[in-house]
Design a protein around this motif. Structure first.
Motif, short mmCIF file in Angstrom:
data_model
loop_
_atom_site.label_atom_id
_atom_site.label_comp_id
_atom_site.label_asym_id
_atom_site.label_seq_id
_atom_site.Cartn_x
_atom_site.Cartn_y
_atom_site.Cartn_z
N THR A 20 0.96 -1.12 0.00
CA THR A 20 -0.14 -0.02 -0.09
C THR A 20 0.68 1.23 0.03
N LEU A 21 1.97 1.35 0.78
CA LEU A 21 2.81 2.44 0.75
C LEU A 21 3.55 2.67 -0.33
N SER A 22 4.11 1.56 -1.02
CA SER A 22 4.92 1.54 -1.99
C SER A 22 4.35 2.06 -3.39
N PHE A 23 2.87 1.47 -3.23
CA PHE A 23 2.01 1.76 -4.43
C PHE A 23 1.73 3.36 -4.36
N ASN A 24 1.23 3.96 -3.20
CA ASN A 24 0.86 5.29 -3.18
C ASN A 24 2.04 6.39 -3.07
N MET A 25 3.16 5.93 -2.25
CA MET A 25 4.32 6.88 -2.26
C MET A 25 4.84 6.94 -3.53
N SER A 26 5.02 5.87 -4.37
CA SER A 26 5.52 6.16 -5.66
C SER A 26 4.69 6.91 -6.78
N CYS A 27 3.61 6.53 -6.71
CA CYS A 27 2.60 7.59 -7.44
C CYS A 27 2.54 8.88 -7.06
N PHE A 28 2.48 9.20 -5.63
CA PHE A 28 2.65 10.47 -5.17
C PHE A 28 3.80 11.26 -5.69
N TYR A 29 5.00 10.46 -5.59
CA TYR A 29 6.29 10.93 -5.87
C TYR A 29 6.45 11.37 -7.54
N ALA A 30 5.79 10.37 -8.13
CA ALA A 30 5.84 10.68 -9.63
C ALA A 30 4.77 11.73 -9.97
N ARG A 31 3.88 12.06 -9.14
CA ARG A 31 2.90 13.26 -9.63
C ARG A 31 3.60 14.48 -9.22
N ARG A 32 4.39 14.39 -8.29
CA ARG A 32 5.02 15.45 -7.59
C ARG A 32 6.16 16.08 -8.41
N HIS A 33 6.78 15.06 -8.94
CA HIS A 33 8.20 15.23 -9.63
C HIS A 33 8.03 14.80 -11.10
N PRO A 34 7.25 15.64 -11.90
CA PRO A 34 7.03 14.92 -13.33
C PRO A 34 8.22 14.97 -14.20
N GLU A 35 9.32 15.79 -13.87
CA GLU A 35 10.69 16.05 -14.27
C GLU A 35 11.60 14.33 -14.14
N VAL A 36 11.08 13.54 -13.40
CA VAL A 36 11.75 12.59 -12.90
C VAL A 36 11.06 11.23 -13.47
N SER A 37 11.67 10.29 -13.84
CA SER A 37 11.26 9.02 -14.23
C SER A 37 11.24 8.03 -13.24
N VAL A 38 10.06 7.42 -12.67
CA VAL A 38 10.22 6.59 -11.53
C VAL A 38 10.05 5.29 -11.76
N LEU A 39 10.91 4.71 -11.23
CA LEU A 39 10.88 2.97 -11.66
C LEU A 39 10.50 2.28 -10.53
N VAL A 40 9.42 1.33 -10.53
CA VAL A 40 8.99 0.60 -9.49
C VAL A 40 9.35 -0.64 -9.96
N MET A 41 10.06 -1.37 -8.89
CA MET A 41 10.51 -2.86 -9.21
C MET A 41 9.65 -3.66 -8.22
N ASP A 42 8.94 -4.62 -8.80
CA ASP A 42 7.95 -5.39 -7.79
C ASP A 42 8.82 -6.91 -7.52
N LEU A 43 9.48 -6.85 -6.44
CA LEU A 43 10.18 -7.96 -5.76
C LEU A 43 9.44 -8.89 -5.12
N ALA A 44 7.99 -9.10 -5.07
CA ALA A 44 7.21 -9.79 -4.20
C ALA A 44 6.56 -10.93 -5.20
N GLU A 45 6.66 -12.19 -4.42
CA GLU A 45 6.28 -13.38 -5.21
C GLU A 45 4.83 -13.26 -5.99
N GLU A 46 3.81 -12.79 -5.01
CA GLU A 46 2.63 -12.94 -5.89
C GLU A 46 2.27 -11.57 -6.48
N GLY A 47 2.96 -10.52 -6.60
CA GLY A 47 2.87 -9.44 -7.48
C GLY A 47 1.87 -8.51 -7.28
N ASP A 48 1.47 -8.46 -6.10
CA ASP A 48 0.37 -7.55 -5.55
C ASP A 48 0.61 -6.29 -5.93
N LEU A 49 1.76 -5.50 -5.97
CA LEU A 49 2.16 -4.23 -6.41
C LEU A 49 2.07 -4.07 -7.98
#
Length: 356
Positions: A20-49
């Motif tokens: 929940t935090l990684s989903f929302n904090m990464s989206c919040f960061y990307a929205r606040r910083h459009p000049e930055v490319s935000v990469l999210v790596m899902d390293l959880a087995e079930e792939g919930d993110l």
């Protein structure tokens, strides 16, 4: 251009709020910083993110073909055994060849957010040797650092009792960790064990990761108003029993941070750091979120920041979110309170990240 920073969400407990935090904090960061490319790596087995970013638990099934890029990435690293050229054994890796532009599949996500997806199915992975894991992590980081754009990396991991091969990749990629857990002595027992394991791995040279932030998650509040408690400003007013538990748990975290045997484990901690300064820099409190906002966010791939933007654009006093046959009705103040709570946490995270 630089790899701006890299953070892993880690906890040796499941359902602590990492995804929940990684989903929302990464989206919040990307929205606040459009000049930055935000990469999210899902390293959880079930792939919930992965599921949330691709539109939620129902929608992602339509785009399952983009799932599993982390496995293909690592599979390509092993391709030397089949006689093919492996990026592990060559000078260059283009990590962008393994990413998905999430907004192409889920319009609720900022266009500058990219995903290295998990497979959304259980797998069994053999542990990587320290040498092999460090090479993989170095090449991924170098690929981002040598890119023509500026990158910010977030990694989500599983709630392993012992860190899995993929969680170890998260530690290897990210110099700083965010650790969410419930405000509970029982959960803290597990986290103290985790901190001990991280400390031993740091001493052994297996990882360099330090703890940036401990997030006491799902804290019960009596008012959605800031309060000052023992010199520590909280974004909400917790119940009395929650404050008592918070004091007890903070005292134990301070004891670990100030222990000379754990020196260097916390970014802003150490034997010479006063407890009050450590808590201000290293501990955050996140309120228990309303189900009629949290559940549609999870099920529809709708980050809180986008919920709030849609509410403001609509000019309405409430919104209805549909997830299959389920309808979630939420008033404007409930949506705003949840979005504000995530913004407060994200702002503290950014402030602590750049205060080194």
């Amino acid at each position: 251009m630089p790899l701006q920073s890299a953070h892993v969400f880690a906890s040796h407990i499941g359902h602590s709020g990492k995804t929940t935090l990684s989903f929302n904090m990464s989206c919040f960061y990307a929205r606040r910083h459009p000049e930055v490319s935000v990469l999210v790596m899902d390293l959880a087995e079930e792939g919930d993110l992965t599921k949330r970013l691709l539109g939620g638990v129902d929608a992602y099934r339509k785009v399952e073909h983009v799932c599993g890029s982390i496995f293909r990435l690592l599979g390509d690293a092993e391709s030397k055994a089949t006689g093919l050229t492996s990026w592990l054994w060559t000078s260059d890796l283009d990590i962008t060849a393994h990413v998905t532009k999430v907004a192409e599949h889920n319009a609720n996500v900022p266009p500058n957010l990219f995903l290295v997806s998990s497979g959304a199915w259980p797998r069994t992975e053999d542990p990587l040797s320290d040498e092999r894991r460090k090479i993989i992590c170095r090449k991924i980081r170098d690929s981002l650092a040598n890119s023509s754009t500026t990158w910010k990396l977030f990694c989500d991991t599983d709630g392993d009792r012992r860190p899995s091969a993929f969680t170890m990749l998260g530690y290897g990629l990210c110099p700083e960790a965010i650790i969410p857990l419930h405000l509970s002595k029982g959960d803290l027992d597990r986290i103290e064990t985790m901190l001990g394991m991280m400390n031993e791995m740091r001493k052994a040279g297996e990882i360099d990761t330090q703890v940036l932030l401990i997030v006491w998650n799902m804290v019960k509040s009596q008012k959605d108003e800031p309060t000052v408690h023992k010199g520590f400003t909280l974004p909400i007013t917790p119940t009395k029993v929650s404050l008592d538990i918070l004091d007890a748990c903070n005292q134990r975290i301070c004891a670990v941070a100030s222990d000379p045997a754990f020196e260097g484990l916390f970014v802003h901690g150490g034997p010479s750091v006063p407890d009050a300064d450590f808590l201000k820099a290293s501990v955050a409190v996140m309120k228990m979120l309303a189900d009629n906002v949290l559940k549609p966010s999870e099920e529809c791939g709708l980050p809180f920041v986008e919920m709030l933007d849609q509410l403001v654009a609509s000019g309405k006093k409430s919104m209805t979110f549909k997830s299959g046959d389920i309808k979630y009705d939420a008033k404007d103040d409930v949506i705003t309170n949840v979005a504000d709570a995530m913004e407060a946490l994200s702002s503290k995270f950014e402030a602590m990240s750049v205060s080194r």
